[in-house]
Design an enzyme around this catalytic site. Structure first.
Site, PDB file in Angstrom:
ATOM      1  CG  ASP A 163      -0.248  -0.177   2.527  1.00 56.09           C
ATOM      2  OD1 ASP A 163       0.908  -0.658   2.529  1.00 56.09           O
ATOM      3  OD2 ASP A 163      -0.842   0.157   3.568  1.00 56.09           O
ATOM      4  CD  GLU A 249      10.347  -1.539  10.914  1.00 55.28           C
ATOM      5  OE1 GLU A 249      10.332  -1.777  12.143  1.00 55.28           O
ATOM      6  OE2 GLU A 249       9.348  -1.149  10.284  1.00 55.28           O
TER       7      GLU A 249
HETATM    8  N1  UDP Z   1      -0.528  -7.558   5.740  1.00 59.95           N
HETATM    9  C1  UDP Z   1      -0.604  -8.937   5.772  1.00 59.95           C
HETATM   10  N2  UDP Z   1      -1.516  -9.536   6.592  1.00 59.95           N
HETATM   11  C2  UDP Z   1      -2.380  -8.822   7.392  1.00 59.95           C
HETATM   12  C3  UDP Z   1      -2.278  -7.402   7.371  1.00 59.95           C
HETATM   13  C4  UDP Z   1      -1.344  -6.814   6.541  1.00 59.95           C
HETATM   14  O1  UDP Z   1       0.141  -9.609   5.061  1.00 59.95           O
HETATM   15  O2  UDP Z   1      -3.181  -9.414   8.119  1.00 59.95           O
HETATM   16  C5  UDP Z   1       0.458  -6.900   4.845  1.00 59.95           C
HETATM   17  C6  UDP Z   1      -0.105  -5.726   4.045  1.00 59.95           C
HETATM   18  O3  UDP Z   1      -0.603  -6.164   2.785  1.00 59.95           O
HETATM   19  C7  UDP Z   1       1.101  -4.810   3.914  1.00 59.95           C
HETATM   20  C8  UDP Z   1       1.906  -5.109   5.177  1.00 59.95           C
HETATM   21  O4  UDP Z   1       1.481  -6.378   5.656  1.00 59.95           O
HETATM   22  O5  UDP Z   1       1.884  -5.104   2.767  1.00 59.95           O
HETATM   23  C9  UDP Z   1       1.704  -4.056   6.261  1.00 59.95           C
HETATM   24  O6  UDP Z   1       0.327  -4.004   6.589  1.00 59.95           O
HETATM   25  P1  UDP Z   1      -0.490  -2.624   6.675  1.00 59.95           P
HETATM   26  O7  UDP Z   1      -0.237  -1.818   5.468  1.00 59.95           O
HETATM   27  O8  UDP Z   1      -1.907  -2.969   7.010  1.00 59.95           O
HETATM   28  O9  UDP Z   1       0.188  -1.989   7.970  1.00 59.95           O
HETATM   29  P2  UDP Z   1       0.688  -0.507   8.244  1.00 59.95           P
HETATM   30  O10 UDP Z   1       1.353  -0.006   7.024  1.00 59.95           O
HETATM   31  O11 UDP Z   1      -0.538   0.263   8.574  1.00 59.95           O
HETATM   32  O12 UDP Z   1       1.607  -0.686   9.397  1.00 59.95           O
HETATM   33 MN    MN Z   2       0.731  -0.009   5.082  1.00 62.74          MN
END
Ligand code: UDP
Ligand code: MN
Length: 284
Positions: A163, A249
């Site tokens: 995203d 990280e």
């Molecule tokens: N993701 C995943 N499983 C989940 C939720 C998220 O594989 O149950 C993936 C999502 O597609 C993204 C990454 O993990 O590539 C980080 O998730 P998200 O963008 O929801 O988190 P944020 O950026 O808000 O920390």
């Molecule tokens: Mn994200």
């Protein structure tokens, strides 16, 4: 008689208080799940891999965790088209699911990028623990990196969520990574940008909204690693990212025995933002 009755009600009260305490305590008991799972709990499989198209060297192995939801194909379409423009990317798409989505498979074939499509569901111990903060995407990054370390001799690895927004200039920059490169990431916390602090071409510290106890307070999208350097520092780097939200990280980088001197600042000494931590609004 009255005394017996009082005793009875007192014991009922005492007994129910004990039950209430046991139930309440079990609710607030901290979840004791290990941050590194037993190996047999992580299951991963390769659905399809293609190197029909070639990349210019060095290849960037762009590891993307993703999961089935309404927005998935839209996110991956946008990201995949960005990666086509980059020209030097092998896309490792790792799905947090037991099966590979046919829609994602069709997109990957259509794009014509070199790619590898794998399944990498989050182990049940974490799903069942219902953690307050979910270590999202960790199983997929670990599985994607495992595939790269097993099958690829050289290149650069980058963890790119589905995203985020990537400027194609980023790919030229990280292709030159000899050890670990770092650069600013936009839209992190209230501060707006998370970035290494660079003086005279050297990283001397970090600026981030949330330091906590982290040695490397950086976002997942803020660094890239040379594959040979990764291997020389940690042969088991594929198992180094913890299932600990907020610390993925930092623990990963610390496991490379990284020092500030090892870090190569990119994006004009970290003065430019070439990647943003954008988020898509989710609808039911
Ligand atoms: N993701 C995943 N499983 C989940 C939720 C998220 O594989 O149950 C993936 C999502 O597609 C993204 C990454 O993990 O590539 C980080 O998730 P998200 O963008 O929801 O988190 P944020 O950026 O808000 O920390
Ligand atoms: Mn994200």
């Amino acid at each position: 008689m009255q005394r017996n009755q009082r005793m009875f009600w007192l014991s009922v009260l005492g007994f129910s208080s004990i039950i209430y305490m046991v139930v309440a305590l079990s609710k607030f008991r901290p979840n004791n799940v290990p941050i590194f799972p037993p190996p047999e709990t992580e299951e991963t499989s390769v659905c399809s891999t293609s190197t029909l198209a070639t990349t210019t060297t060095p290849t960037i192995f762009f590891i993307t965790p993703t999961y089935p939801r309404r927005e998935q194909v839209a996110e991956l379409t946008r990201l995949g088209q960005t990666l086509l423009l980059a020209g030097n990317v092998h896309w490792v798409v790792a799905e947090d699911s037991d099966t590979c989505s046919p829609l994602v498979a069709a997109l990957l074939t259509r794009l014509g990028l070199p790619y590898t499509h794998i399944t990498s569901p989050q182990p049940n111990i974490y799903k069942e623990a219902k953690l307050k903060y979910n270590p999202r995407g960790v199983s997929s990054r670990r599985a994607g990196l495992s595939w790269v370390m097993e099958h690829q001799p050289e290149g650069v690895i980058y963890f790119g969520d589905d995203d985020n927004t990537y400027d194609i200039r980023l790919f030229k920059e990280i292709a030159t990574t000899k050890q670990v490169s770092m650069f600013p990431v936009g839209f992190i916390g209230i501060q707006g940008v998370s970035s290494p602090i660079v003086i005279d071409g050297k990283v001397v510290g970090f600026s981030d909204d949330w330091f906590a106890q982290r040695k490397f307070p950086v976002d997942m999208a803020g660094f890239a690693v040379n594959l040979e350097f990764l291997r020389s520092r940690n042969k088991k780097a594929n198992r180094a990212m913890p299932y600990k939200a907020g610390y993925e990280e930092d623990v990963f980088l610390q496991n490379l025995n990284l020092t500030l001197e090892d870090i190569e600042p990119m994006a004009s000494d970290c003065t430019e933002v070439l990647v943003w931590h954008t988020k898509t609004v989710k609808e039911k």
